[in-house]
Design an enzyme around this catalytic site. Structure first.
Site, PDB file in Angstrom:
ATOM      1  N   TYR A 101      47.120  36.265  38.491  1.00 30.61           N
ATOM      2  CA  TYR A 101      46.292  36.191  39.765  1.00 30.61           C
ATOM      3  C   TYR A 101      47.016  35.365  40.835  1.00 30.61           C
ATOM      4  O   TYR A 101      47.607  34.515  40.685  1.00 30.61           O
ATOM      5  CB  TYR A 101      45.070  35.383  39.214  1.00 30.61           C
ATOM      6  CG  TYR A 101      44.100  35.058  40.534  1.00 30.61           C
ATOM      7  CD1 TYR A 101      43.213  35.910  41.110  1.00 30.61           C
ATOM      8  CD2 TYR A 101      44.237  33.950  41.399  1.00 30.61           C
ATOM      9  CE1 TYR A 101      42.161  35.750  41.892  1.00 30.61           C
ATOM     10  CE2 TYR A 101      43.413  33.736  42.306  1.00 30.61           C
ATOM     11  CZ  TYR A 101      42.385  34.825  42.767  1.00 30.61           C
ATOM     12  OH  TYR A 101      41.658  34.417  43.604  1.00 30.61           O
ATOM     13  N   GLU A 189      43.838  38.463  48.219  1.00 30.07           N
ATOM     14  CA  GLU A 189      43.865  38.403  46.727  1.00 30.07           C
ATOM     15  C   GLU A 189      44.431  39.436  45.984  1.00 30.07           C
ATOM     16  O   GLU A 189      44.188  40.576  46.202  1.00 30.07           O
ATOM     17  CB  GLU A 189      42.364  38.182  46.214  1.00 30.07           C
ATOM     18  CG  GLU A 189      42.241  37.538  44.859  1.00 30.07           C
ATOM     19  CD  GLU A 189      40.680  37.455  44.554  1.00 30.07           C
ATOM     20  OE1 GLU A 189      40.207  36.610  44.411  1.00 30.07           O
ATOM     21  OE2 GLU A 189      40.273  38.804  44.182  1.00 30.07           O
TER      22      GLU A 189
END
Ligand code: GDP
Ligand code: MN
Length: 389
Positions: A101, A189
């Site tokens: 992530y 993101e």
């Protein structure tokens, strides 16, 4: 403005981030043609503005044309958290060894940018924050200092990314930061950022929120906006500078100030109705603004009555009243309008409305009575509509 995945990936691509090749498809036939050009296996991905598409069946691997036909057919029209899938992204599949992530966002309380990286990617990051907060490595970045290779190298090490992924991930983070800063995003993101079985690091998902206040610097954003899944009403509202959020009830709401608009939505709910939208006209409520607001709400076929709730402070109620009267001359409004005007020059406003009062405009003195009246009208006109069938 929130981008859907493929728009986010195209945005990332401009800043040199490694995104897999892919194509947009609006039909099963287009999906099949795209897959033939890309080569199998491909991933068939729903393009809607919500996360968790994978879990909802909106992301499927396809190893053959027949599988593309099947998955594209199932995913088109699928409703994911209330968003109906109208468009697919067909992407060359990646062999995944590990999912990570990575994100940049603004930490308003620290007044700094915040980078977050984790070796636990692919899953909902909120869940990781809850279960294992130490699995997320953080780095605050002062925009005046910028970001260095040393700082991101340290970040990916603290995040415990696999050693063979670290250098490529660090370079990706530098590019992602450029994209975030130069691209005027509020959020970028990547979840998952993956390590492939042959040791490459790739961007497999993209979530990008652009800062609307920076739109003047980005004429190219107009093109993105045209492709987004917002409605005609939302686009019209935006072009008129109104803060408009569609909801699914039947009472259209216009108020000045976000706080008053929210309380109006609550009040309508409290008296047994439901709001069709949230519309804040902000500080100005002159004739043009009121005409624009009424025009936007008028485009919503589910609106049965309109509730205008204005509290005059700097805005003078008599100006608003004249504005509404003028607006009604400019726009042919389908629903009845219940008005509650209070505050500066309210008495004069009531006089103006009283002179023009008709079955179209109903004046009420309090927010509660106005909400009750609007809900009553919305209900009454709905049952009338029903009896016509
Ligand atoms: P989200 O569920 O909306 O976040 O959609 P993602 O784009 O993140 O995809 C969900 C999951 O699908 C990922 O976490 C991966 O596990 C899987 N996935 C996506 N693309 C690929 C791919 O190219 N190959 C493989 N094997 N899995 C993929
Ligand atoms: Mn994802």
């Amino acid at each position: 403005m929130d981008l859907v995945e493929y728009q986010g990936k195209q945005y990332f691509g401009r800043y040199g981030l490694p995104v897999p090749p892919g194509e947009i498809a609006n039909t099963v036939a287009e999906a099949e043609a795209a897959a033939e050009r890309l080569g199998y296996p491909v991933v068939v991905k729903a393009q809607v503005q919500v996360g968790g598409r994978g879990k909802a069946g909106g992301v499927k691997l396809a190893g053959s044309r027949a599988e593309v036909t099947e998955h594209a057919g199932n995913i088109l029209g699928l409703s994911i958290k209330g968003h109906v899938v109208r468009r697919l992204w067909i992407e060359k599949a990646t062999d995944i060894a590990k999912e990570y992530y990575a994100s940049f966002t603004l930490d308003r309380s620290a007044k700094l940018h915040l980078a977050m990286v984790s070796a636990r990617g692919g899953v909902d990051i909120e869940q990781v924050v809850e279960e294992d907060p130490d699995a997320i490595a953080r780095l605050h970045v002062n925009p005046l200092d910028g970001l260095t290779l040393e700082a991101v190298r340290d970040l990916v090490e603290r995040a415990r990314l696999d050693p063979q992924a670290r250098e490529a991930a660090a370079e990706i983070l530098l590019k992602l930061y450029d994209c975030y800063i130069e691209g005027d995003a509020d959020l970028v993101e990547i979840n998952p950022l993956v390590l492939t079985t042959d040791g490459q690091v790739r961007v497999l998902d993209a979530k990008v929120t652009l800062d609307d206040d920076a739109a003047f610097r980005h004429p190219e954003w107009a093109e993105i906006d045209d492709l987004s899944d917002s409605s005609e009403r939302e686009r019209l509202a935006k072009s008129k500078g109104l803060s408009y959020i569609p909801l699914d009830g039947s009472v259209g709401i216009i108020a000045n100030g976000a706080g008053l608009a929210m309380s109006t939505v609550d009040m309508v709910n409290q008296v047994g109705g439901s709001a069709a939208n949230f519309l804040d006209v902000g500080g100005g409520a002159d004739a043009d603004v009121m005409a624009n607001a009424l025009e936007v709400i008028n485009l919503d076929p589910s609106v049965r009555a309109i509730l205008v709730n204005i509290f005059g402070g700097i805005v003078r109620c008599d100006d608003v009243a004249r504005g509404i009267v003028n607006a009604l001359e400019k726009v042919d409004i389908a629903s009845q309008i219940v008005l509650r005007l209070d505050g500066t020059n309210a008495a004069e406003a009531h006089k103006i409305i009283a002179e023009r009062a008709s079955e179209k405009i109903i004046n009420e003195r309090t927010m509660l009575s106005a909400a009750r009246r609007a809900v009553e009208l919305a209900g009454a006109s709905r049952s009338q509509g029903g009896s016509e069938l």
